[in-house]
Design a protein around this motif. Structure first.
Motif, PDB file in Angstrom:
ATOM      1  N   PRO A 675      -5.852   6.366   4.530  1.00  0.00           N
ATOM      2  CA  PRO A 675      -5.245   6.493   3.193  1.00  0.00           C
ATOM      3  C   PRO A 675      -4.716   5.147   2.716  1.00  0.00           C
ATOM      4  O   PRO A 675      -4.161   4.366   3.505  1.00  0.00           O
ATOM      5  CB  PRO A 675      -4.102   7.496   3.421  1.00  0.00           C
ATOM      6  CG  PRO A 675      -4.485   8.245   4.654  1.00  0.00           C
ATOM      7  CD  PRO A 675      -5.233   7.275   5.512  1.00  0.00           C
ATOM      8  N   GLU A 676      -4.861   4.849   1.445  1.00  0.00           N
ATOM      9  CA  GLU A 676      -4.517   3.532   0.935  1.00  0.00           C
ATOM     10  C   GLU A 676      -3.022   3.223   0.993  1.00  0.00           C
ATOM     11  O   GLU A 676      -2.633   2.062   0.885  1.00  0.00           O
ATOM     12  CB  GLU A 676      -5.023   3.377  -0.503  1.00  0.00           C
ATOM     13  CG  GLU A 676      -6.541   3.317  -0.596  1.00  0.00           C
ATOM     14  CD  GLU A 676      -7.022   2.955  -1.993  1.00  0.00           C
ATOM     15  OE1 GLU A 676      -6.155   2.701  -2.868  1.00  0.00           O
ATOM     16  OE2 GLU A 676      -8.239   2.918  -2.200  1.00  0.00           O
ATOM     17  N   ASP A 677      -2.199   4.251   1.118  1.00  0.00           N
ATOM     18  CA  ASP A 677      -0.758   3.988   1.209  1.00  0.00           C
ATOM     19  C   ASP A 677      -0.265   3.959   2.651  1.00  0.00           C
ATOM     20  O   ASP A 677       0.939   3.812   2.898  1.00  0.00           O
ATOM     21  CB  ASP A 677       0.034   5.036   0.426  1.00  0.00           C
ATOM     22  CG  ASP A 677      -0.132   6.450   0.988  1.00  0.00           C
ATOM     23  OD1 ASP A 677      -1.032   6.645   1.828  1.00  0.00           O
ATOM     24  OD2 ASP A 677       0.643   7.344   0.581  1.00  0.00           O
ATOM     25  N   SER A 678      -1.166   4.066   3.625  1.00  0.00           N
ATOM     26  CA  SER A 678      -0.750   4.155   5.026  1.00  0.00           C
ATOM     27  C   SER A 678      -0.579   2.770   5.638  1.00  0.00           C
ATOM     28  O   SER A 678      -1.163   1.774   5.184  1.00  0.00           O
ATOM     29  CB  SER A 678      -1.785   4.940   5.838  1.00  0.00           C
ATOM     30  OG  SER A 678      -2.999   4.213   5.943  1.00  0.00           O
ATOM     31  N   ALA A 679       0.210   2.713   6.690  1.00  0.00           N
ATOM     32  CA  ALA A 679       0.395   1.459   7.416  1.00  0.00           C
ATOM     33  C   ALA A 679      -0.913   0.992   8.035  1.00  0.00           C
ATOM     34  O   ALA A 679      -1.174  -0.220   8.121  1.00  0.00           O
ATOM     35  CB  ALA A 679       1.458   1.650   8.503  1.00  0.00           C
ATOM     36  N   LEU A 680      -1.756   1.925   8.464  1.00  0.00           N
ATOM     37  CA  LEU A 680      -3.035   1.555   9.071  1.00  0.00           C
ATOM     38  C   LEU A 680      -3.931   0.857   8.054  1.00  0.00           C
ATOM     39  O   LEU A 680      -4.614  -0.127   8.382  1.00  0.00           O
ATOM     40  CB  LEU A 680      -3.724   2.795   9.641  1.00  0.00           C
ATOM     41  CG  LEU A 680      -3.059   3.427  10.870  1.00  0.00           C
ATOM     42  CD1 LEU A 680      -3.741   4.734  11.230  1.00  0.00           C
ATOM     43  CD2 LEU A 680      -3.094   2.463  12.045  1.00  0.00           C
ATOM     44  N   TYR A 681      -3.958   1.348   6.834  1.00  0.00           N
ATOM     45  CA  TYR A 681      -4.770   0.704   5.797  1.00  0.00           C
ATOM     46  C   TYR A 681      -4.262  -0.711   5.539  1.00  0.00           C
ATOM     47  O   TYR A 681      -5.054  -1.659   5.423  1.00  0.00           O
ATOM     48  CB  TYR A 681      -4.718   1.533   4.513  1.00  0.00           C
ATOM     49  CG  TYR A 681      -5.467   0.915   3.360  1.00  0.00           C
ATOM     50  CD1 TYR A 681      -6.828   1.137   3.196  1.00  0.00           C
ATOM     51  CD2 TYR A 681      -4.809   0.105   2.427  1.00  0.00           C
ATOM     52  CE1 TYR A 681      -7.522   0.568   2.135  1.00  0.00           C
ATOM     53  CE2 TYR A 681      -5.482  -0.465   1.364  1.00  0.00           C
ATOM     54  CZ  TYR A 681      -6.846  -0.232   1.224  1.00  0.00           C
ATOM     55  OH  TYR A 681      -7.522  -0.811   0.174  1.00  0.00           O
ATOM     56  N   HIS A 682      -2.950  -0.863   5.447  1.00  0.00           N
ATOM     57  CA  HIS A 682      -2.381  -2.188   5.181  1.00  0.00           C
ATOM     58  C   HIS A 682      -2.632  -3.137   6.346  1.00  0.00           C
ATOM     59  O   HIS A 682      -2.847  -4.337   6.133  1.00  0.00           O
ATOM     60  CB  HIS A 682      -0.889  -2.067   4.889  1.00  0.00           C
ATOM     61  CG  HIS A 682      -0.588  -1.605   3.498  1.00  0.00           C
ATOM     62  ND1 HIS A 682      -0.827  -0.320   3.070  1.00  0.00           N
ATOM     63  CD2 HIS A 682      -0.089  -2.267   2.418  1.00  0.00           C
ATOM     64  CE1 HIS A 682      -0.482  -0.205   1.801  1.00  0.00           C
ATOM     65  NE2 HIS A 682      -0.036  -1.360   1.382  1.00  0.00           N
ATOM     66  N   ALA A 683      -2.607  -2.622   7.563  1.00  0.00           N
ATOM     67  CA  ALA A 683      -2.908  -3.469   8.713  1.00  0.00           C
ATOM     68  C   ALA A 683      -4.378  -3.876   8.715  1.00  0.00           C
ATOM     69  O   ALA A 683      -4.718  -5.023   9.017  1.00  0.00           O
ATOM     70  CB  ALA A 683      -2.559  -2.736  10.006  1.00  0.00           C
ATOM     71  N   ALA A 684      -5.281  -2.946   8.364  1.00  0.00           N
ATOM     72  CA  ALA A 684      -6.707  -3.245   8.340  1.00  0.00           C
ATOM     73  C   ALA A 684      -7.049  -4.263   7.260  1.00  0.00           C
ATOM     74  O   ALA A 684      -7.971  -5.068   7.422  1.00  0.00           O
ATOM     75  CB  ALA A 684      -7.504  -1.958   8.123  1.00  0.00           C
ATOM     76  N   GLN A 685      -6.288  -4.245   6.157  1.00  0.00           N
ATOM     77  CA  GLN A 685      -6.530  -5.168   5.044  1.00  0.00           C
ATOM     78  C   GLN A 685      -5.687  -6.442   5.140  1.00  0.00           C
ATOM     79  O   GLN A 685      -5.690  -7.256   4.217  1.00  0.00           O
ATOM     80  CB  GLN A 685      -6.223  -4.456   3.719  1.00  0.00           C
ATOM     81  CG  GLN A 685      -7.075  -3.221   3.449  1.00  0.00           C
ATOM     82  CD  GLN A 685      -8.515  -3.577   3.101  1.00  0.00           C
ATOM     83  OE1 GLN A 685      -8.814  -4.679   2.653  1.00  0.00           O
ATOM     84  NE2 GLN A 685      -9.425  -2.619   3.307  1.00  0.00           N
ATOM     85  N   VAL A 686      -4.973  -6.634   6.236  1.00  0.00           N
ATOM     86  CA  VAL A 686      -4.098  -7.795   6.467  1.00  0.00           C
ATOM     87  C   VAL A 686      -3.026  -7.888   5.383  1.00  0.00           C
ATOM     88  O   VAL A 686      -2.679  -8.975   4.924  1.00  0.00           O
ATOM     89  CB  VAL A 686      -4.909  -9.112   6.564  1.00  0.00           C
ATOM     90  CG1 VAL A 686      -4.074 -10.215   7.204  1.00  0.00           C
ATOM     91  CG2 VAL A 686      -6.174  -8.929   7.381  1.00  0.00           C
ATOM     92  N   LEU A 687      -2.502  -6.752   4.967  1.00  0.00           N
ATOM     93  CA  LEU A 687      -1.350  -6.724   4.072  1.00  0.00           C
ATOM     94  C   LEU A 687      -0.046  -6.718   4.863  1.00  0.00           C
ATOM     95  O   LEU A 687       1.037  -6.814   4.278  1.00  0.00           O
ATOM     96  CB  LEU A 687      -1.423  -5.496   3.162  1.00  0.00           C
ATOM     97  CG  LEU A 687      -2.635  -5.478   2.218  1.00  0.00           C
ATOM     98  CD1 LEU A 687      -2.720  -4.162   1.464  1.00  0.00           C
ATOM     99  CD2 LEU A 687      -2.578  -6.650   1.253  1.00  0.00           C
TER     100      LEU A 687
END
Length: 726
Positions: A675-687
């Motif tokens: 999900p785009e609001d998840s910590a996993l998404y942000h980690a995968a996108q280097v956010l």
């Protein structure tokens, strides 16, 4: 300093310990008596009285009274030592009854005093002859323990006692001293800041449910970490090691870093869930470790992942690593082994400002800023990738496997018809002897890494001293894992998180009664003072003003900042927003704008941890990625949303229609969909810089603070230009 003893130690044990160090104490006391005035010696006399004045210590007490006799008569009289006054007023030839007088002093004067002390447990003693000699004594029924340390001699006595008496080492007592022997008040702790009350109850049903959710989240995190640590898998590893005869990327780190070095890996989950397929760890390894005691950022291509091919996410990860290197002034070591860019996505590799070309720009800027750039060429550097080592200050290349060229042998043959080997076109011997692009030629990768270590040894950067051991960390940090599974974290529970991150759970809150959703205050982490900010829901107008005030104070005092982002659930956040009147929203905007402005101008280290979600403009006030934190990490299960639009009021649901061709997205080649609001998404996108296990938060924050402190010891100044190869 004042030291107290544990109340449960037996008097016999204490007596045996004291008897064993009597000769040393007497030697120190005699030396002190010979060199000190009566006033100074009277100050020391109370140490003897407090140490020896209970019945079990009668023999030692007689020794103490031998020295008490040498104190001023007025002092002894005012203290009530009438027998000792008699001794002092007699002439030497009249001291035949000195033994009986001393026994009387022991029984009628010393012992009753300490019986009263046993009842009171805590007795302040004020010098009658001078306020400058105020003393503080703490006693337990089994023995004493108040030692005032105001000189090197007192400290020597205290060291002897501390080494020989295992009873010492509990709570300490400290006093403020201005000059010798000092005036001022006394403080009831050796370390500042009050002890927090633990607000996390392990028997709470909410925590029990949160623990179950957290276990699932942490298990998933470990699975993803394991996948990324494996790199290209068995097939990629076999090709890299057996066919190409190269060392595995993570084995290279073991040869470069100190054997006992810690290693803070960054962006481990980057590259998962990409539309062009999963790229474990984005095809590169970045992290911070010690080389000859100096923290360095190491960036290594992972040749096991598609031969080290650069993907768009690889570029993003490398740029973030370079930003961390520049912010923290960390020498940057590039270990290069890449097959070049991923051609189907080449438009996203070099064209834009934050694409691959930015890395070459950043190398030059960092070098000019005094941040060393070092490269070890352990494989191919083709096309634009050839600039990476060429822009560095020191370059070592491995003979036989390291090559640097803009166009490889196939391109040369296609363009000119010439057949040439990679070694002849751009091998180590050519660049070390002819072009001068490389400075050192190594026969093996191990030798190349030794050269890298030697180069770091020439930088003259003062290593950060080893951290002191963790102090009084008695709170169960495993409860943080359970807290991470809660749907929302209250302000009271936030104190429980802070207590498990800072030294000894000690925290001095700033403006506690002002502002309802922002906690600010001071604490120690590994003995160094930091400013802590944590929110529990959307910030109010008062919270914004408080945060602005606190940020300015920390900037003025050069205190690092630790942000605990905790906006709560998105539903609760939106509900609070909708519940505000228009005027309240305008006020809140003013308060938050003040905090945002202060944060934008802060230059001290900033470390952000997302512990309970971060929504809307909390991404600004609480140091989200846009405000250049030195490091930013998340707990698993947290969410991040960036929209600043007020949430729409509830609308009746409309029937959904099947998407047309124009609405259908291209099918992803990834096996993950976060999900785009998840910590996993942000980690995968280097956010963010990674997802951490909640119970490891203190270790990660401490490690980041140590890394940030290295910048303080760097003396090399910035230059107008980077080191140029002319």
């Amino acid at each position: 300093m004042y030291v107290d003893c544990e109340p449960f130690v037996s008097a016999n044990t204490r007596l045996a310990n004291l008897e064993s160090l009597t000769p040393t104490l007497l030697e120190l006391s005699t030396d002190f008596a010979q060199k000190s005035s009566f006033h100074e010696f009277s100050y020391y006399g109370d140490f003897w009285c407090s140490l020896l004045g209970i019945p079990e210590y009668q023999e030692l007490a007689r020794m103490a009274m031998t020295y008490l006799v040498r104190m001023p008569t007025t002092y002894l009289a005012e203290k009530g030592f009438s027998n000792l006054v008699d001794i002092k007023t007699k002439k030497r030839n009249q001291l035949q009854d000195v033994d009986s007088l001393m026994r009387g002093a022991l029984e009628s004067e010393i012992k009753p005093r300490f019986e009263k002390i046993e009842e009171a447990a805590l007795v302040p003693v004020q010098r009658p002859h001078s306020a400058r000699h105020s003393c503080f004594i703490k006693c337990w029924p089994v023995g004493v323990t108040g030692v005032a340390v105001n000189s090197d001699h007192h400290k020597a006595v205290l060291r002897v006692i501390a080494e020989c008496d295992p009873c010492l080492g509990g709570e300490h007592w400290v006093r403020s001293l201005w000059g010798w022997p000092g005036v001022g008040g006394w403080w009831p702790h050796t370390r500042p800041f009050p002890l927090l009350r633990d607000t996390l109850d392990p028997t709470c049903p909410q925590l029990e449910a949160g623990k179950r959710r957290a276990e699932e989240q942490i298990a998933k995190l470990h699975q993803l970490n394991k996948l990324c640590l494996a790199g290209g898998g068995e097939k990629g590893i076999a090709l890299h090691v057996k066919k190409n005869r190269k060392m595995l990327p993570r084995d290279k780190l073991k040869h470069i870093l100190d054997p006992d070095s810690d290693f803070l890996e960054l962006s481990l989950l980057a590259g998962l869930g990409m539309e062009y397929g999963d790229v474990p760890a984005a095809g590169s390894i970045t992290g911070i470790g010690r080389i000859h005691g100096t923290y360095c950022l190491v960036s290594s291509s992972d040749g096991t992942v598609k031969s080290g091919t650069f993907f768009p996410i690889t570029v993003t990860k490398n740029l973030r690593a370079m930003a961390i290197s520049g912010t923290n002034h960390l020498p940057l070591v590039h270990i290069v082994d890449s097959a070049g860019g991923f051609l189907p996505k080449q438009a996203e590799l070099f064209a834009d400002k934050n694409h691959g070309g930015r890395a070459f720009y950043t190398e030059a800027v960092l070098s000019a800023a005094g941040v060393p750039q070092i490269a070890a060429v352990c494989g191919s550097c083709t096309a634009g990738g050839a600039y990476q080592p060429a822009m560095c200050e020191d370059v070592v290349i491995v003979s036989g496997i390291g090559t640097i060229f803009l166009g490889g042998p196939p391109l040369v043959k296609a363009a000119t018809g010439e057949v040439i080997s990679a070694e002849e076109l751009g091998g180590g011997l050519l660049h070390s002897r002819t072009s001068g692009v490389t400075d050192y030629l190594a026969e093996t990768e191990q030798e190349a890494f030794e050269v890298v270590r030697d180069v770091v040894a020439t930088l003259g950067i003062e290593p950060v001293p080893e951290s002191s051991p963790l102090q009084d960390d008695t709170w169960d940090t495993a409860l943080l894992d359970a807290v991470s599974g809660l749907e929302s974290i209250s302000r009271q529970q936030l104190y429980g998180i802070i207590g498990r991150i800072v030294d000894g759970a000690r925290f001095r809150e700033f403006k506690q009664l002002y502002g309802s959703n922002l906690v600010t205050g001071y604490a120690m982490i590994e003995g160094k003072c930091v400013g802590v900010l944590g929110n529990a829901g959307p910030l109010t107008y008062q919270d914004g003003l408080k945060g602005s005030h606190f940020l300015q104070l920390c900037q003025q005092r050069q205190l690092p900042l630790v942000f605990l982002q905790n906006s709560g659930s998105k539903e609760a956040y939106d509900s609070a927003w909708l519940g505000e009147a228009q005027e309240e929203q305008h006020l809140r905007l003013r308060g938050r704008a003040a905090m945002v402005a202060a944060l934008a101008c802060v230059t001290v280290p900033k470390i952000a941890i997302n512990v309970g979600g971060c929504h809307a403009d909390d991404n600004y006030t609480m140091c989200g990625p846009a405000f250049s934190p030195n490091f930013i990490f998340s707990w698993p299960g947290t969410t991040v949303t960036h929209t600043l639009n007020p949430p729409p009021a509830a609308q009746p649901s409309q029937p959904t229609q099947a998407p047309g061709k124009e609405d259908r997205k291209k099918k992803s080649m990834s096996m993950f969909s976060f999900p785009e609001d998840s910590a996993l998404y942000h980690a995968a996108q280097v956010l963010n810089d990674g997802i951490i296990v909640p119970s490891h938060t203190r270790q990660v924050v401490s490690q980041c603070l140590r890394i940030c402190r290295q910048k303080e010891g760097i003396t090399n100044s910035a230059k107008d230009f980077s080191v140029l190869r002319l």
